[in-house]
Design a protein around this motif. Structure first.
Motif, mmCIF file in Angstrom:
data_model
loop_
_atom_site.group_PDB
_atom_site.id
_atom_site.type_symbol
_atom_site.label_atom_id
_atom_site.label_comp_id
_atom_site.label_asym_id
_atom_site.label_seq_id
_atom_site.Cartn_x
_atom_site.Cartn_y
_atom_site.Cartn_z
ATOM 1 N N GLY A 65 27.097 79.311 24.891
ATOM 2 C CA GLY A 65 27.954 80.209 25.662
ATOM 3 C C GLY A 65 29.155 79.504 26.246
ATOM 4 N N THR A 66 28.970 78.272 26.707
ATOM 5 C CA THR A 66 30.064 77.430 27.179
ATOM 6 C C THR A 66 29.795 75.993 26.750
ATOM 7 O OG1 THR A 66 29.054 76.847 29.318
ATOM 8 C CG2 THR A 66 30.395 78.861 29.250
ATOM 9 N N THR A 67 30.864 75.239 26.528
ATOM 10 C CA THR A 67 30.727 73.821 26.177
ATOM 11 C C THR A 67 30.093 73.060 27.325
ATOM 12 O OG1 THR A 67 32.701 73.968 24.782
ATOM 13 C CG2 THR A 67 31.975 71.766 25.421
ATOM 14 N N MET A 110 34.190 61.397 24.558
ATOM 15 C CA MET A 110 32.772 61.205 24.862
ATOM 16 C C MET A 110 31.971 60.742 23.648
ATOM 17 S SD MET A 110 30.133 63.973 26.540
ATOM 18 C CE MET A 110 28.393 63.571 26.773
ATOM 19 N N PHE A 111 32.279 61.308 22.485
ATOM 20 C CA PHE A 111 31.491 61.015 21.288
ATOM 21 C C PHE A 111 32.218 60.121 20.282
ATOM 22 C CE2 PHE A 111 29.795 65.056 22.889
ATOM 23 C CZ PHE A 111 28.442 64.776 22.930
ATOM 24 N N GLY A 112 33.439 59.723 20.621
ATOM 25 C CA GLY A 112 34.184 58.874 19.714
ATOM 26 C C GLY A 112 34.559 59.566 18.422
ATOM 27 N N LEU A 113 34.988 60.821 18.527
ATOM 28 C CA LEU A 113 35.297 61.630 17.350
ATOM 29 C C LEU A 113 36.801 61.833 17.192
ATOM 30 C CD1 LEU A 113 32.632 64.449 17.880
ATOM 31 C CD2 LEU A 113 32.458 62.504 16.310
ATOM 32 N N ASP A 114 37.210 62.149 15.961
ATOM 33 C CA ASP A 114 38.597 62.547 15.744
ATOM 34 C C ASP A 114 38.751 63.989 16.211
ATOM 35 O OD1 ASP A 114 38.324 64.522 13.347
ATOM 36 O OD2 ASP A 114 37.191 62.759 12.711
ATOM 37 N N GLY A 115 39.999 64.454 16.269
ATOM 38 C CA GLY A 115 40.268 65.778 16.817
ATOM 39 C C GLY A 115 39.590 66.914 16.082
ATOM 40 N N ILE A 116 39.594 66.872 14.763
ATOM 41 C CA ILE A 116 38.991 67.944 13.975
ATOM 42 C C ILE A 116 37.480 67.998 14.186
ATOM 43 C CG2 ILE A 116 38.535 68.774 11.637
ATOM 44 C CD1 ILE A 116 41.244 67.675 10.812
ATOM 45 N N SER A 117 36.844 66.832 14.185
ATOM 46 C CA SER A 117 35.398 66.782 14.386
ATOM 47 C C SER A 117 35.021 67.203 15.800
ATOM 48 C CB SER A 117 34.869 65.365 14.104
ATOM 49 O OG SER A 117 35.132 64.982 12.768
ATOM 50 N N ALA A 118 35.834 66.796 16.760
ATOM 51 C CA ALA A 118 35.576 67.165 18.150
ATOM 52 C C ALA A 118 35.693 68.671 18.338
ATOM 53 C CB ALA A 118 36.552 66.443 19.077
ATOM 54 N N LYS A 119 36.682 69.279 17.692
ATOM 55 C CA LYS A 119 36.859 70.731 17.790
ATOM 56 C C LYS A 119 35.667 71.463 17.180
ATOM 57 C CE LYS A 119 39.932 72.793 19.023
ATOM 58 N NZ LYS A 119 40.194 73.469 20.329
ATOM 59 N N ALA A 120 35.187 70.959 16.042
ATOM 60 C CA ALA A 120 34.036 71.584 15.380
ATOM 61 C C ALA A 120 32.800 71.504 16.269
ATOM 62 C CB ALA A 120 33.772 70.909 14.042
ATOM 63 N N LEU A 121 32.577 70.365 16.906
ATOM 64 C CA LEU A 121 31.425 70.203 17.793
ATOM 65 C C LEU A 121 31.573 71.091 19.022
ATOM 66 C CD1 LEU A 121 28.781 68.819 18.485
ATOM 67 C CD2 LEU A 121 30.096 66.919 19.484
ATOM 68 N N GLN A 122 32.789 71.178 19.523
ATOM 69 C CA GLN A 122 33.058 72.039 20.678
ATOM 70 C C GLN A 122 32.701 73.491 20.370
ATOM 71 O OE1 GLN A 122 37.175 72.000 21.791
ATOM 72 N NE2 GLN A 122 37.010 73.754 23.147
ATOM 73 N N LYS A 123 33.105 73.971 19.213
ATOM 74 C CA LYS A 123 32.822 75.351 18.843
ATOM 75 C C LYS A 123 31.329 75.561 18.589
ATOM 76 C CE LYS A 123 36.951 76.633 19.391
ATOM 77 N NZ LYS A 123 37.258 77.411 20.639
ATOM 78 N N PHE A 124 30.666 74.554 18.064
ATOM 79 C CA PHE A 124 29.213 74.637 17.879
ATOM 80 C C PHE A 124 28.526 74.794 19.231
ATOM 81 C CE2 PHE A 124 25.147 72.319 18.004
ATOM 82 C CZ PHE A 124 24.409 73.091 17.129
ATOM 83 N N PHE A 125 28.924 73.979 20.188
ATOM 84 C CA PHE A 125 28.362 74.062 21.536
ATOM 85 C C PHE A 125 28.631 75.441 22.143
ATOM 86 C CE2 PHE A 125 28.750 69.210 22.367
ATOM 87 C CZ PHE A 125 27.465 69.006 21.892
#
Length: 243
Positions: free
Chosen positions: A75-77, A55-70
């Motif tokens: 409460g849920t992504t 969705m955001f054009g991110l690499d795996g590490i960055s996507a995981k970090a954003l997921q955890k931020f959300f």
């Protein structure tokens, strides 16, 4: 509040609160009705990360970090993506729950325990109905449940928000004073306890490397009546009239 250990057969489930009045049994799904060895949640977590990466054009590490931020903020992504980006929640859920169920095994002990519980049994999940039904069917427990109340039924308002529980109670005519809730996340038991439900926190028997530490803690707080690491045995104890 009692911490339940299957190796301690003398533990009484009649203290501090009895289950004798309970005839409505409400269960979370993920990491509550199956062990982490089933590798269900890690797959979902990976799929969510992939969704965000695409969705955001991110690499795996960055996507995981954003997921955890959300996750920590909303409460849920899914809730974050709905609120901030207006995504189609059904598409997200279908993508996230497109997993392999090979390691999910039939659980005859759990099936027998749930079947034996007096009254109504319901699943209350932040996931989708299809996912809950797929998992419960593989476990051999689907036929014991009256219904599945999923995130769509809650108008995509997730636990632990109070409104999610209120919608659930109203839709299914549940009197919380006669109900018991079983969950793997302590925060999701705060509102049920405030509403008058019995609460039991289900923790893993061994550390789950795919989940954060706080999600697995045997949190001892006033809103949790019991803690168990073996749901099937605990449910059987709930039916006993003697210690």
């Amino acid at each position: 509040m009692n911490v339940f250990n299957p190796a301690e057969p003398t533990l009484s489930v009649t203290e501090p609160r009895s289950f004798a009045h309970v005839d409505i049994w409400v269960f979370d799904l993920d990491n509550t009705l199956y062990p982490h060895s089933s590798r269900v949640w890690p797959q979902i977590d990976e799929r969510i990360t992939l969704y965000i990466a695409d969705m955001f054009g991110l690499d795996g590490i960055s996507a995981k970090a954003l997921q955890k931020f959300f996750y920590h903020k909303y409460g849920t992504t899914l809730r974050a993506l709905i609120e901030e980006h207006g995504i189609d929640p059904h598409h997200f859920l279908d993508f996230a729950h497109d997993i392999d169920h090979t390691d999910l095994e039939l659980d005859l002990s759990l099936s027998t325990a749930i079947e034996s519980l007096p009254g109504r049994k319901l699943i209350l999940t932040n996931g989708s109905r299809k996912h809950a039904e797929n998992v419960a069917k593989k476990l051999g427990i689907l036929d014991h449940f009256e219904d599945v109340f999923d995130i769509a039924a809650a108008n995509f308002v997730p636990k632990p928000e109070r409104r999610a529980y209120e919608i659930f109670l109203e839709k299914h005519g549940v009197d919380p004073a006669r109900a018991a809730m079983f969950e793997d996340l302590a925060k999701n038991l705060i509102v049920p306890r405030e509403l008058g439900m019995m609460t039991t926190l289900v923790v893993p028997k061994t550390v789950d490397p795919f989940r954060e530490a706080f999600e697995q803690d045997a949190v001892q707080t006033p809103h949790i009546d019991y803690i168990t690491n073996d749901l099937a045995i605990f449910l059987k104890r709930c039916l006993r009239t003697d210690p």
